[in-house]
Design a protein around this motif. Structure first.
Motif: not given
Length: 88
Positions: A13, A17, A79, A83
């Protein structure tokens, strides 16, 4: 996503990102290498290639014998979900 074995220092991830926040829609491994703790550009390239072949999150395009990596819609959604989970 990811391979079995010891926990990786840099998550998949996190790599996704770094592509997401890049100025361009596509990146070279060298462009994000300084933002992740993988040591070498080749290590970043290897991880990105694995993600591209094992998941639907990244697509690659070869330009002048170099792989450009870009997120797919599924990659952006992955992503975003990570988040959101971290900021709630």
């Amino acid at each position: 996503m990811g391979s079995p074995g010891p926990k990786r220092q840099v998550s998949d991830t996190r790599l996704l990102f770094e592509i997401l926040i890049s100025e361009d829609r596509s990146v070279l491994a060298a462009e994000i290498q300084s933002n992740v703790a993988l040591g070498t550009v080749q290590a970043v390239r290897d991880r990105l290639n694995t993600l591209a072949s094992d998941t639907e999150y990244i697509k690659t395009k070869t330009v002048s014998n170099r792989n450009m990596y870009r997120l797919t819609a599924a990659g952006r959604q992955h992503v975003a979900a990570a988040v959101r989970a971290d900021i709630d």
